[in-house]
Design a protein around this motif. Structure first.
Motif, mmCIF file in Angstrom:
data_model
loop_
_atom_site.group_PDB
_atom_site.id
_atom_site.type_symbol
_atom_site.label_atom_id
_atom_site.label_comp_id
_atom_site.label_asym_id
_atom_site.label_seq_id
_atom_site.Cartn_x
_atom_site.Cartn_y
_atom_site.Cartn_z
ATOM 1 N N ASP A 1 10.970 -72.746 -19.162
ATOM 2 C CA ASP A 1 10.309 -71.466 -19.579
ATOM 3 C C ASP A 1 8.787 -71.601 -18.841
ATOM 4 O O ASP A 1 8.297 -70.674 -18.246
ATOM 5 C CB ASP A 1 9.835 -71.245 -21.058
ATOM 6 C CG ASP A 1 11.452 -70.999 -21.508
ATOM 7 O OD1 ASP A 1 12.288 -70.378 -20.912
ATOM 8 O OD2 ASP A 1 11.523 -71.218 -22.982
ATOM 9 N N GLU A 2 8.217 -72.805 -18.974
ATOM 10 C CA GLU A 2 6.766 -72.858 -18.412
ATOM 11 C C GLU A 2 6.769 -73.012 -16.829
ATOM 12 O O GLU A 2 6.248 -72.369 -16.223
ATOM 13 C CB GLU A 2 6.374 -74.476 -18.579
ATOM 14 C CG GLU A 2 5.923 -74.611 -20.282
ATOM 15 C CD GLU A 2 5.603 -76.214 -20.346
ATOM 16 O OE1 GLU A 2 5.589 -76.877 -19.632
ATOM 17 O OE2 GLU A 2 5.380 -76.283 -21.702
ATOM 18 N N ARG B 1 16.054 -69.920 -15.231
ATOM 19 C CA ARG B 1 16.074 -71.278 -16.471
ATOM 20 C C ARG B 1 17.412 -71.683 -16.520
ATOM 21 O O ARG B 1 17.382 -73.129 -16.753
ATOM 22 C CB ARG B 1 16.060 -70.323 -17.884
ATOM 23 C CG ARG B 1 15.738 -71.095 -19.124
ATOM 24 C CD ARG B 1 15.366 -70.361 -20.170
ATOM 25 N NE ARG B 1 15.051 -71.128 -21.392
ATOM 26 C CZ ARG B 1 16.174 -71.264 -22.452
ATOM 27 N NH1 ARG B 1 17.258 -71.231 -22.438
ATOM 28 N NH2 ARG B 1 15.447 -72.083 -23.569
ATOM 29 N N GLU C 1 15.676 -79.582 -26.416
ATOM 30 C CA GLU C 1 14.689 -78.531 -26.491
ATOM 31 C C GLU C 1 13.574 -78.780 -25.715
ATOM 32 O O GLU C 1 12.872 -77.763 -25.267
ATOM 33 C CB GLU C 1 14.167 -78.561 -28.020
ATOM 34 C CG GLU C 1 13.248 -77.437 -28.615
ATOM 35 C CD GLU C 1 12.934 -77.410 -29.964
ATOM 36 O OE1 GLU C 1 12.107 -76.674 -30.340
ATOM 37 O OE2 GLU C 1 13.667 -78.289 -30.759
ATOM 38 N N GLN C 2 13.062 -79.677 -25.491
ATOM 39 C CA GLN C 2 11.884 -80.199 -24.480
ATOM 40 C C GLN C 2 12.261 -79.545 -23.041
ATOM 41 O O GLN C 2 11.395 -79.194 -22.436
ATOM 42 C CB GLN C 2 11.530 -81.339 -24.431
ATOM 43 C CG GLN C 2 10.839 -81.867 -25.568
ATOM 44 C CD GLN C 2 10.417 -83.355 -25.734
ATOM 45 O OE1 GLN C 2 10.700 -84.179 -24.770
ATOM 46 N NE2 GLN C 2 10.116 -84.116 -27.158
ATOM 47 N N SER D 1 12.120 -75.898 -22.919
ATOM 48 C CA SER D 1 10.684 -75.253 -22.917
ATOM 49 C C SER D 1 9.991 -75.470 -21.400
ATOM 50 O O SER D 1 9.133 -74.570 -21.150
ATOM 51 C CB SER D 1 9.811 -76.078 -23.989
ATOM 52 O OG SER D 1 9.744 -77.388 -23.900
ATOM 53 N N LYS D 2 10.414 -76.614 -20.838
ATOM 54 C CA LYS D 2 9.884 -76.877 -19.685
ATOM 55 C C LYS D 2 10.316 -75.938 -18.481
ATOM 56 O O LYS D 2 9.546 -75.433 -17.535
ATOM 57 C CB LYS D 2 10.211 -78.224 -19.179
ATOM 58 C CG LYS D 2 9.446 -79.484 -19.760
ATOM 59 C CD LYS D 2 9.695 -80.731 -19.402
ATOM 60 C CE LYS D 2 8.947 -82.207 -20.136
ATOM 61 N NZ LYS D 2 9.162 -83.270 -19.826
#
Length: 400
Positions: free
Chosen positions: A383-384, A212, A376-377, A380-381
């Motif tokens: 983590d995906e 990450r 934040e986006q 989250s990407k």
């Protein structure tokens, strides 16, 4: 006409004009007096109903947020995608840095995450195998105990040799030892995986965190606009080696603006939070009016917060009337119709008819005054992408 008649007529004309002049003067004086009285009454009425109900200043300037754009990782600039005066949207790429090193690091941690998943899978299978060995050792122990129980009564009848029974006892002890060893090995195998699934195993979580961080670092080689606005003060150039925190340009949102009106201290007596205000900007003139309201008064005068504040206790002292900034919020709809720029001059008039409001701004409601979800986006990407790697390296049985 004789000379005597001419002289008499001239005397009559002079006496008539002399009689008329005082009347004309009186009328003129009355008219002038009436004009002055009317002007005085008009001024008094204006003062009572207009000027005394508002405070006005032309020492007022448009303010706004100036969002500094800086790098979060070190790198070399390879592309600039926005320039001064251009509008940019939140999330738009402004500057790109060389990502070679970050890509190499990302591939390393990607492989490490995949390897961690496979190692935990192997540990899980080893624990399953250890459980099977425990089951086998239990069966062997029961069998040895059953053989001993069946042969032991024959000793009293001397139908079985003592050596045979002793061998059976040794077999039971050996089976018990094998069971103990299998239990210990199973406990050691389960210690690394007990209480967790493969995807949230500590080793996998650590590898996921490293991935990450590396993924986000690689994405930060593209510098994004956190807000929508207009670019100003671009200083970055191609080939520039930048460091984290170094300012590259500024983005100014022109939608959420305000005006800081610097009123004299003797004008603040009746100014309160919430009072309506009308504003005129020099850029548009008196033909365009803005409507706002007072949202707060400065905590001190401008001289207090200056780089070199005045030291009135030294030397000869001359009193200077101080000014305090009063912040006026503007209507966004009016700003959309007639855009302003930060720093523009304005004239502000505050309606002080109702001075029952608070003198100081109330406590904030805890809500942020500005937010962005660009970063934040990005997280989250990351983590995906980590989930994709984990699923790709899980066995079909583990995934189910």
């Amino acid at each position: 006409m004789s000379a005597t008649d001419s002289a008499a007529k001239a005397q009559d004309n002079d006496s008539g004009m002399a009689a008329k002049d005082p009347a004309k003067r009186r009328r003129a004086l009355l008219i002038v007096t009436a004009v002055f009285i009317l002007a005085a009454v008009t001024w008094v009425l204006l003062w009572l109903f207009v000027f005394s109900r508002r405070e006005t200043t032309d020492n007022a300037y448009v303010g706004g947020n100036q969002v500094a754009i800086s790098a979060q990782v070190p790198g070399t600039v390879v592309a600039i995608l926005a320039d001064d005066t251009q509008r940019v949207e939140a999330g738009q790429v402004l500057v790109k840095l060389d990502s070679t090193d970050a890509d190499v690091r990302l591939h390393q941690v990607s492989g490490a995450l995949a390897q961690a998943v496979r190692q935990v899978r192997q540990q899980t299978e080893s624990a399953t195998s250890a459980d099977a060995q425990v089951a086998k050792a239990r069966v062997d122990l029961k069998k040895a105990q059953a053989d001993l129980a069946r042969r032991q009564p024959l000793i009293a009848e001397q139908a079985e040799a003592p050596e045979t029974v002793q061998h059976l006892r040794d077999s039971v002890d050996q089976a018990q030892a094998s069971l103990d060893a299998a239990l210990a090995e199973a406990a050691a195998s389960h210690a690394a995986i007990e209480g967790t699934q493969i995807a949230n195993n500590p080793a996998v979580e650590q590898a996921r965190a490293n991935f990450r961080a590396a993924w986000i670092a690689a994405q930060r080689n593209a510098i994004f606009a956190p807000v929508t606005g207009y670019v100003a003060q671009r200083s970055v150039q191609l080939g520039h080696s930048v460091q984290p925190g170094e300012q590259l340009m500024t983005v100014v949102p022109l939608h959420d603006l305000w005006v800081d009106a610097n009123f004299k201290e003797n004008q603040l007596r009746h100014i309160r939070v919430g009072q309506p205000a009308t504003l005129e900007a020099d850029i548009y003139g008196s033909g365009v009016q803005y409507h706002g309201k007072v949202i707060g008064l400065g905590a001190g005068t401008g001289s207090v917060f200056s780089l070199l504040p005045a030291q009135n206790a030294t030397g000869n002292w001359i009193k200077v009337i101080q000014r305090v900034p009063v912040r006026i919020a503007l209507d966004d709809k009016e700003l959309d119709q007639h855009p302003l720029r930060v720093g523009l001059s304005t004239t502000v008039s505050v309606d002080i008819t109702d001075d029952s409001g608070p003198k100081n701004a109330p406590v904030g409601n805890g809500k942020p005054i500005a937010t962005t979800d660009v970063y934040e986006q990005m997280a989250s990407k990351a983590d995906e992408e980590a989930e994709k790697i984990i699923r790709a390296n899980l066995s079909q049985r583990s995934a189910n």
